[in-house]
Write an enzyme that holds these catalytic residues in place. Structure first.
Site, PDB file in Angstrom:
ATOM      1  N   ASN A 135      -9.479 -24.720 -34.659  1.00  0.00           N
ATOM      2  CA  ASN A 135      -8.963 -23.585 -33.888  1.00  0.00           C
ATOM      3  C   ASN A 135      -9.058 -23.993 -32.416  1.00  0.00           C
ATOM      4  O   ASN A 135     -10.123 -23.927 -31.805  1.00  0.00           O
ATOM      5  CB  ASN A 135      -9.828 -22.352 -34.185  1.00  0.00           C
ATOM      6  N   ARG A 180      -5.263 -23.443 -36.917  1.00  0.00           N
ATOM      7  CA  ARG A 180      -4.866 -22.091 -36.564  1.00  0.00           C
ATOM      8  C   ARG A 180      -3.764 -22.201 -35.507  1.00  0.00           C
ATOM      9  O   ARG A 180      -3.984 -22.776 -34.430  1.00  0.00           O
ATOM     10  CB  ARG A 180      -6.047 -21.342 -35.978  1.00  0.00           C
ATOM     11  N   HIS A 234      -3.484 -11.715 -34.929  1.00  0.00           N
ATOM     12  CA  HIS A 234      -4.715 -11.531 -35.710  1.00  0.00           C
ATOM     13  C   HIS A 234      -4.424 -11.474 -37.211  1.00  0.00           C
ATOM     14  O   HIS A 234      -5.213 -10.927 -37.991  1.00  0.00           O
ATOM     15  CB  HIS A 234      -5.477 -10.249 -35.299  1.00  0.00           C
ATOM     16  N   ARG A 276      -7.276  -8.428 -21.143  1.00  0.00           N
ATOM     17  CA  ARG A 276      -5.829  -8.119 -21.210  1.00  0.00           C
ATOM     18  C   ARG A 276      -5.604  -6.618 -21.136  1.00  0.00           C
ATOM     19  O   ARG A 276      -6.427  -5.842 -21.623  1.00  0.00           O
ATOM     20  CB  ARG A 276      -5.231  -8.657 -22.511  1.00  0.00           C
ATOM     21  N   GLU A 326     -11.785 -15.938 -40.145  1.00  0.00           N
ATOM     22  CA  GLU A 326     -10.453 -16.553 -40.074  1.00  0.00           C
ATOM     23  C   GLU A 326     -10.488 -18.010 -40.530  1.00  0.00           C
ATOM     24  O   GLU A 326      -9.550 -18.482 -41.172  1.00  0.00           O
ATOM     25  CB  GLU A 326      -9.908 -16.431 -38.645  1.00  0.00           C
TER      26      GLU A 326
END
Ligand code: ADP
Length: 394
Positions: A8, A94, A182, A241, A379
């Site tokens: 990742n 990923r 996600h 964000r 994940e």
């Protein structure tokens, strides 16, 4: 024994996990993290399955150029090749964006690689970094299977209503649409929930509340709507964000403040959200400990936006059977979960306060019409499962 390496890669860090497979079940045996890439103090730390530190290395000592993803991955693979019982058979990456095309993980060949690189304008802050390790690995192990797993893929099931902006069709056809992100986390949660109890036909809202945060409406195990859209900027208030923003604000920032696209990007991605509101930190734990009014406002706005979007997602589902909290804040903060459930009282949610405090898997009272779960996301394991599947079928 067969091993899968899951990568990742972010803008300045890389997370690496090695999984063992035995009888189709996967367990993580090594975890590594390279941080502060491109800086003089870039460092990689490698841990075993018990989180015991095995080795730590300053990457700047190894590199002529600033230590980048390549340096970190080459060091890790060199170290891994010296471990006696490792048999690397495939790598899973990923990748944030699968564009309009990819609805599931894919084996990376030259054509796929080129296509994924062409999605770079859709995710300028992520895609190139996610793909940086592919070439490095190819130069060392040219024949090793590499697989791309996408954050967008899970949301390909959304109906066109949830995918379109109200813009002329030309833009949709050229890729300007709501993708959602996600997805690997949501897929993992849906699979975990499904293993726990039958969720066929169930209406579920999953709240992935981490530094990046989004929510997803799931019906019959498929995504039907989500809060992030064209980019991971949309929807909830996040660590740095902004979340929901009138596009007119962007025009105003350009016209009135003469801000460039680069300035606006820095503001919206890095200096907004919890850090912008609090002017203190993007760390939720620190905000909860702070007595500054601006920090409390940041926390309250975070929960306010979760409730607002919960309303929209429940409306899209036409009801709700289960609410799931996951990711750093969702998994670990009883206070935030309680605040959100209090705001969502309109759903007659009923929290078991002790279960919530203990971070138990099921945190609703028996009389609650909605089941409330806390499920840690994984994940990397999701990517490892996809990679193993493609490896077995190839
Ligand atoms: P990401 O993977 O998007 O970078 P994480 O899922 O790791 O983010 O979540 C990080 C966030 O989780 C941080 O804001 C951190 O403060 C928050 N967090 C972790 N533990 C707790 C806790 N016990 N209470 C409140 N917030 C927490």
């Amino acid at each position: 024994m067969e091993n899968f390496l899951i990568i990742n890669a972010g803008s300045s860090s890389v997370k690496l996990s090695v999984f063992n497979s035995s009888n189709k079940s996967l367990s993580r045996v090594i975890n590594a993290r390279a941080v502060r890439l491109f800086n003089d103090d870039a460092q990689i730390s490698i841990y075993d399955h018990n989180k015991k530190l095995l080795i730590e290395k300053n990457l700047a000592e190894l590199a002529v150029e600033p230590p980048n993803h390549k340096v970190a991955i080459e060091f890790f693979l060199g170290w891994l090749s010296q471990q006696a019982d490792i048999n690397l058979v495939a790598i899973g990456h990923r990748v944030v964006h699968g564009g309009p095309k990819y609805a599931k993980p894919v084996k990376i060949n030259e054509t796929v690689h080129g296509e994924l690189l062409s999605f770079q304008p859709l995710a300028p802050l992520h895609q190139q970094h996610n793909l940086a390790p592919v070439e490095t690995i190819k130069s060392i192990y040219p024949d090793l299977l590499q697989v791309a797993c996408f954050d967008t893929a899970f949301h390909q099931s959304m109906p066109v209503m949830a995918k379109r902006f109200a813009l002329p069709e030309k833009y949709y056809n050229e890729g300007v649409r709501r993708y959602g992100f996600h997805g690997l986390s949501y897929e993992y949660i849906v699979n975990s929930l499904d293993a726990y109890k039958d969720i066929k036909n169930k209406k579920i809202v999953i709240a992935h509340l981490g530094n990046g945060a989004s929510m997803c409406a799931v019906h019959d195990k498929k995504s039907v709507a989500t809060t992030m859209s064209f980019t991971p900027l949309d929807g909830l208030v996040m660590g740095t964000r902004c979340g929901d923003l009138d596009p007119g604000v962007v025009l105003h920032l350009m016209n009135h403040y003469s801000m460039s696209a680069k300035d606006i990007s820095a503001l919206l991605y890095k200096n907004s959200g919890l850090i912008g509101l609090s002017e203190e930190t993007n760390n939720m734990r620190k905000l909860l400990d702070s007595d500054q009014p601006s920090s409390q406002l940041a926390v309250d706005m975070f929960c306010y936006q979760v409730n607002r979007h919960l309303g929209a997602l429940v409306a899209q589902l036409g009801g709700i059977d289960q609410l799931v909290f996951t990711a750093g804040i969702g998994e670990n903060s009883p206070i935030i979960r309680e605040k959100i459930c209090r705001l969502a009282n309109w759903l007659n949610l009923s929290l078991d306060m002790q279960a919530n405090k203990d971070n138990r898997t099921m945190i609703n009272n028996q009389e609650s019409p909605v089941d409330i779960f806390v499920i840690p996301t994984n994940e990397a394991l999701m990517i490892a499962q996809h990679t193993m599947q493609i490896y077995e079928n190839s």
